[in-house]
Design a protein around this motif. Structure first.
Motif, PDB file in Angstrom:
ATOM      1  N   SER A   1       9.631   7.745  10.352  1.00 14.23           N
ATOM      2  CA  SER A   1       8.194   7.523  10.528  1.00 14.23           C
ATOM      3  C   SER A   1       7.377   8.810  10.435  1.00 14.23           C
ATOM      4  CB  SER A   1       7.916   6.825  11.860  1.00 14.23           C
ATOM      5  OG  SER A   1       8.350   7.628  12.946  1.00 14.23           O
ATOM      6  N   SER A   2       7.973   9.938  10.812  1.00 18.10           N
ATOM      7  CA  SER A   2       7.260  11.224  10.769  1.00 18.10           C
ATOM      8  C   SER A   2       8.278  12.354  10.805  1.00 18.10           C
ATOM      9  CB  SER A   2       6.290  11.350  11.958  1.00 18.10           C
ATOM     10  OG  SER A   2       6.999  11.379  13.187  1.00 18.10           O
ATOM     11  N   GLY A   3       7.777  13.582  10.896  1.00 15.41           N
ATOM     12  CA  GLY A   3       8.641  14.732  11.120  1.00 15.41           C
ATOM     13  C   GLY A   3       9.711  14.943  10.072  1.00 15.41           C
ATOM     14  N   PHE A   4      10.897  15.316  10.550  1.00 21.55           N
ATOM     15  CA  PHE A   4      12.005  15.623   9.646  1.00 21.55           C
ATOM     16  C   PHE A   4      12.339  14.437   8.748  1.00 21.55           C
ATOM     17  CE2 PHE A   4      13.683  18.628  13.147  1.00 21.55           C
ATOM     18  CZ  PHE A   4      12.944  19.692  12.654  1.00 21.55           C
ATOM     19  N   GLY A   5      12.355  13.245   9.319  1.00 25.04           N
ATOM     20  CA  GLY A   5      12.712  12.063   8.538  1.00 25.04           C
ATOM     21  C   GLY A   5      11.770  11.840   7.380  1.00 25.04           C
ATOM     22  N   GLU A   6      10.476  11.938   7.654  1.00 25.08           N
ATOM     23  CA  GLU A   6       9.493  11.774   6.580  1.00 25.08           C
ATOM     24  C   GLU A   6       9.662  12.851   5.517  1.00 25.08           C
ATOM     25  OE1 GLU A   6       4.649  11.629   5.796  1.00 25.08           O
ATOM     26  OE2 GLU A   6       5.425  11.698   7.852  1.00 25.08           O
ATOM     27  N   GLN A   7       9.930  14.079   5.932  1.00 25.94           N
ATOM     28  CA  GLN A   7      10.129  15.160   4.978  1.00 25.94           C
ATOM     29  C   GLN A   7      11.354  14.918   4.096  1.00 25.94           C
ATOM     30  OE1 GLN A   7       8.411  17.771   3.835  1.00 25.94           O
ATOM     31  NE2 GLN A   7       6.752  16.833   5.019  1.00 25.94           N
TER      32      GLN A   7
ATOM     33  N   ALA B   1       9.332  -1.101  10.746  1.00 28.11           N
ATOM     34  CA  ALA B   1       9.163  -0.411   9.467  1.00 28.11           C
ATOM     35  C   ALA B   1       7.933  -0.864   8.690  1.00 28.11           C
ATOM     36  CB  ALA B   1      10.411  -0.595   8.606  1.00 28.11           C
ATOM     37  N   ASP B   2       7.557  -2.133   8.792  1.00 28.20           N
ATOM     38  CA  ASP B   2       6.416  -2.630   8.020  1.00 28.20           C
ATOM     39  C   ASP B   2       5.142  -1.849   8.319  1.00 28.20           C
ATOM     40  OD1 ASP B   2       7.931  -4.502   6.746  1.00 28.20           O
ATOM     41  OD2 ASP B   2       7.359  -6.176   8.046  1.00 28.20           O
ATOM     42  N   THR B   3       5.005  -1.411   9.558  1.00 32.49           N
ATOM     43  CA  THR B   3       3.806  -0.650   9.924  1.00 32.49           C
ATOM     44  C   THR B   3       4.066   0.849  10.000  1.00 32.49           C
ATOM     45  OG1 THR B   3       4.294  -1.074  12.263  1.00 32.49           O
ATOM     46  CG2 THR B   3       2.767  -2.582  11.163  1.00 32.49           C
ATOM     47  N   LYS B   4       5.158   1.238  10.655  1.00 31.89           N
ATOM     48  CA  LYS B   4       5.399   2.655  10.905  1.00 31.89           C
ATOM     49  C   LYS B   4       5.904   3.421   9.689  1.00 31.89           C
ATOM     50  CE  LYS B   4       6.038   2.399  15.897  1.00 31.89           C
ATOM     51  NZ  LYS B   4       6.913   2.731  17.055  1.00 31.89           N
ATOM     52  N   LEU B   5       6.413   2.707   8.690  1.00 29.67           N
ATOM     53  CA  LEU B   5       6.881   3.371   7.472  1.00 29.67           C
ATOM     54  C   LEU B   5       6.042   2.987   6.255  1.00 29.67           C
ATOM     55  CD1 LEU B   5       9.309   3.938   9.368  1.00 29.67           C
ATOM     56  CD2 LEU B   5      10.810   3.573   7.414  1.00 29.67           C
ATOM     57  N   ALA B   6       4.916   2.315   6.497  1.00 32.26           N
ATOM     58  CA  ALA B   6       4.076   1.873   5.383  1.00 32.26           C
ATOM     59  C   ALA B   6       3.589   3.049   4.538  1.00 32.26           C
ATOM     60  CB  ALA B   6       2.881   1.084   5.921  1.00 32.26           C
ATOM     61  N   HIS B   7       3.385   4.210   5.177  1.00 30.74           N
ATOM     62  CA  HIS B   7       2.871   5.378   4.450  1.00 30.74           C
ATOM     63  C   HIS B   7       3.897   5.969   3.487  1.00 30.74           C
ATOM     64  CE1 HIS B   7       5.074   6.823   7.901  1.00 30.74           C
ATOM     65  NE2 HIS B   7       5.059   8.061   7.444  1.00 30.74           N
ATOM     66  N   LEU B   8       5.131   5.464   3.530  1.00 32.04           N
ATOM     67  CA  LEU B   8       6.175   5.982   2.638  1.00 32.04           C
ATOM     68  C   LEU B   8       6.424   5.079   1.427  1.00 32.04           C
ATOM     69  CD1 LEU B   8       8.828   7.188   5.263  1.00 32.04           C
ATOM     70  CD2 LEU B   8       7.196   8.581   3.971  1.00 32.04           C
ATOM     71  N   LYS B   9       5.761   3.938   1.382  1.00 31.84           N
ATOM     72  CA  LYS B   9       6.035   2.990   0.297  1.00 31.84           C
ATOM     73  C   LYS B   9       5.697   3.565  -1.065  1.00 31.84           C
ATOM     74  CE  LYS B   9       5.694  -1.201   3.086  1.00 31.84           C
ATOM     75  NZ  LYS B   9       4.963  -2.460   3.375  1.00 31.84           N
ATOM     76  N   ASP B  10       4.661   4.413  -1.124  1.00 31.62           N
ATOM     77  CA  ASP B  10       4.278   4.977  -2.419  1.00 31.62           C
ATOM     78  C   ASP B  10       5.276   6.003  -2.946  1.00 31.62           C
ATOM     79  OD1 ASP B  10       3.764   7.055  -0.697  1.00 31.62           O
ATOM     80  OD2 ASP B  10       1.693   7.404  -1.355  1.00 31.62           O
ATOM     81  N   THR B  11       6.265   6.397  -2.127  1.00 30.95           N
ATOM     82  CA  THR B  11       7.285   7.334  -2.601  1.00 30.95           C
ATOM     83  C   THR B  11       8.321   6.642  -3.477  1.00 30.95           C
ATOM     84  OG1 THR B  11       8.779   6.977  -0.712  1.00 30.95           O
ATOM     85  CG2 THR B  11       7.054   8.665  -0.465  1.00 30.95           C
ATOM     86  N   GLY B  12       8.390   5.305  -3.388  1.00 32.03           N
ATOM     87  CA  GLY B  12       9.425   4.577  -4.113  1.00 32.03           C
ATOM     88  C   GLY B  12      10.715   4.424  -3.347  1.00 32.03           C
ATOM     89  N   ALA B  13      10.736   4.901  -2.097  1.00 26.86           N
ATOM     90  CA  ALA B  13      11.927   4.723  -1.258  1.00 26.86           C
ATOM     91  C   ALA B  13      12.072   3.262  -0.865  1.00 26.86           C
ATOM     92  CB  ALA B  13      11.819   5.589  -0.011  1.00 26.86           C
ATOM     93  N   THR B  14      13.301   2.847  -0.659  1.00 24.69           N
ATOM     94  CA  THR B  14      13.562   1.524  -0.097  1.00 24.69           C
ATOM     95  C   THR B  14      13.351   1.594   1.409  1.00 24.69           C
ATOM     96  OG1 THR B  14      15.151   0.920  -1.814  1.00 24.69           O
ATOM     97  CG2 THR B  14      15.328  -0.237   0.292  1.00 24.69           C
ATOM     98  N   ILE B  15      12.554   0.696   1.930  1.00 26.43           N
ATOM     99  CA  ILE B  15      12.210   0.695   3.348  1.00 26.43           C
ATOM    100  C   ILE B  15      12.990  -0.413   4.053  1.00 26.43           C
ATOM    101  CG2 ILE B  15      10.358   0.562   5.050  1.00 26.43           C
ATOM    102  CD1 ILE B  15      10.030   2.900   3.102  1.00 26.43           C
ATOM    103  N   LEU B  16      13.720  -0.055   5.091  1.00 24.64           N
ATOM    104  CA  LEU B  16      14.460  -1.029   5.881  1.00 24.64           C
ATOM    105  C   LEU B  16      14.110  -0.870   7.356  1.00 24.64           C
ATOM    106  CD1 LEU B  16      18.127  -1.005   4.456  1.00 24.64           C
ATOM    107  CD2 LEU B  16      16.293  -2.625   3.973  1.00 24.64           C
ATOM    108  N   ASP B  17      13.932  -2.003   8.025  1.00 24.16           N
ATOM    109  CA  ASP B  17      13.703  -1.985   9.463  1.00 24.16           C
ATOM    110  C   ASP B  17      15.040  -1.776  10.170  1.00 24.16           C
ATOM    111  OD1 ASP B  17      11.451  -2.728  11.520  1.00 24.16           O
ATOM    112  OD2 ASP B  17      13.284  -3.665  12.243  1.00 24.16           O
ATOM    113  N   LEU B  18      15.102  -0.767  11.034  1.00 20.24           N
ATOM    114  CA  LEU B  18      16.365  -0.465  11.712  1.00 20.24           C
ATOM    115  C   LEU B  18      16.105   0.208  13.045  1.00 20.24           C
ATOM    116  CD1 LEU B  18      19.511  -0.250  11.646  1.00 20.24           C
ATOM    117  CD2 LEU B  18      19.201   2.023  10.668  1.00 20.24           C
TER     118      LEU B  18
END
Length: 300
Positions: free
Chosen positions: A15-21, A40-57
């Motif tokens: 969601s932020s910090g090292f993981g986001e980097q 993940a739908d909300t807290k990782l939404a800002h990463l969708k434009d990177t093309g990463a696969t987003i999974l709730d975990l």
């Protein structure tokens, strides 16, 4: 071995910090990334434009659920090359004030989560060739070797992680040397961690000065951290790939980052050396003179 080939990474706590980097820098390099986190739908939404696969975990989920999520990543990309255990939880408070439940929450996220995900990853890594292949990265901390007042829960979880991974490293070196664990030990870096400290309420008046000091310290560090998180993650990626700063180097089990961390590490080493100098003769005097336990040896 140096590699610039496309790799697939499974990363927790994005969601932020090292993981986001990790997510942003790896996607910029063209690697496949499975970015995970709670809600993940909300807290990782800002990463969708990177093309990463987003999974709730949630890393504290049962083993079967973690196995399923890791298998989902394998099914998407045909395999996973690197697991990054980054999700963390920072609880602050004096030992007397911390509850068993608060200690367990910290251990569940910082220790059991990474170890359970390791269990999910190892069968896949072991299947990749006769000696297996894969990289297990654990985002540890200077708190994994240096205890601090008010940090007992966090330090306990990181000390436990360091011990388990050190044992794992020796197990893998014996039977699956192609699978490598790596402990990263950051000091204080420019992330949101100092803004997300979970402080205990004032439960025991005696400890109020310590808790007040911990709050002041955390607030003072926030947005004033000496460590550059962007630069650190770039270097960790180079280490993982065996390129750049890692080219031609034998990578150790532990790599510290930041002057803050190095200072604490040197202080701990000084303390250990002083204890050995002062107490070694007494320590050895407790042995039976006629007995000598063999040091453990393993094939390979």
């Amino acid at each position: 071995m140096a590699t610039q080939d496309k790799q697939t990474w499974f990363i927790t706590g994005c969601s932020s910090g090292f993981g986001e980097q990790f997510v942003r820098q790896l996607r910029a390099l063209g690697d496949n990334v499975v970015a995970t986190g709670r809600n993940a739908d909300t807290k990782l939404a800002h990463l969708k434009d990177t093309g990463a696969t987003i999974l709730d975990l949630d890393v504290t989920a049962p083993q079967a659920e973690l196995n399923e999520k890791f298998q989902q990543a394998i099914d998407i990309y045909g395999g996973v090359d690197v697991l990054v255990n980054n999700a963390g939880y920072l609880q602050c408070g004096a030992v007397e004030e911390l509850t068993k439940e608060e200690m367990e929450r910290t251990l569940d996220v910082n220790f059991h989560g990474p170890i359970n995900l390791t269990r999910a990853a190892l069968p896949h890594f072991r299947s990749k060739g006769s000696q297996g292949k894969g990289l297990l990265i654990y985002m540890s901390s200077q708190s994994g070797f240096y205890g601090e007042p008010g940090g007992s829960a966090y330090c306990a979880s990181k000390f436990a992680l360091e011990g388990a991974v050190e044992s794992l490293a020796k197990e893998l070196a014996w039977l699956a040397p192609g699978i490598k664990p790596l402990l990263i030990q950051p000091g204080v870096f420019s992330t949101e961690v100092m803004n997300n400290i979970n402080h205990v309420p004032h439960r025991v008046e005696f400890w109020r000065p310590l808790n007040d000091a911990a709050r002041v310290r955390g607030a003072g560090n926030y947005r004033n951290e000496p460590g550059n998180a962007v630069d650190m993650i770039a270097k960790v990626i180079q280490i993982a790939k065996g390129i750049g700063i890692a080219e031609g180097k034998e990578i150790p089990l532990r790599v510290p980052f930041g002057s803050y961390c190095v200072g604490f590490l040197r202080e701990k080493l000084r303390e250990i050396r002083q204890t050995l100098d002062d107490w070694e003769e007494i320590a050895r005097s407790a042995d039976y003179p006629e007995r000598q336990a063999p040091m453990p040896t393993f094939p390979g």
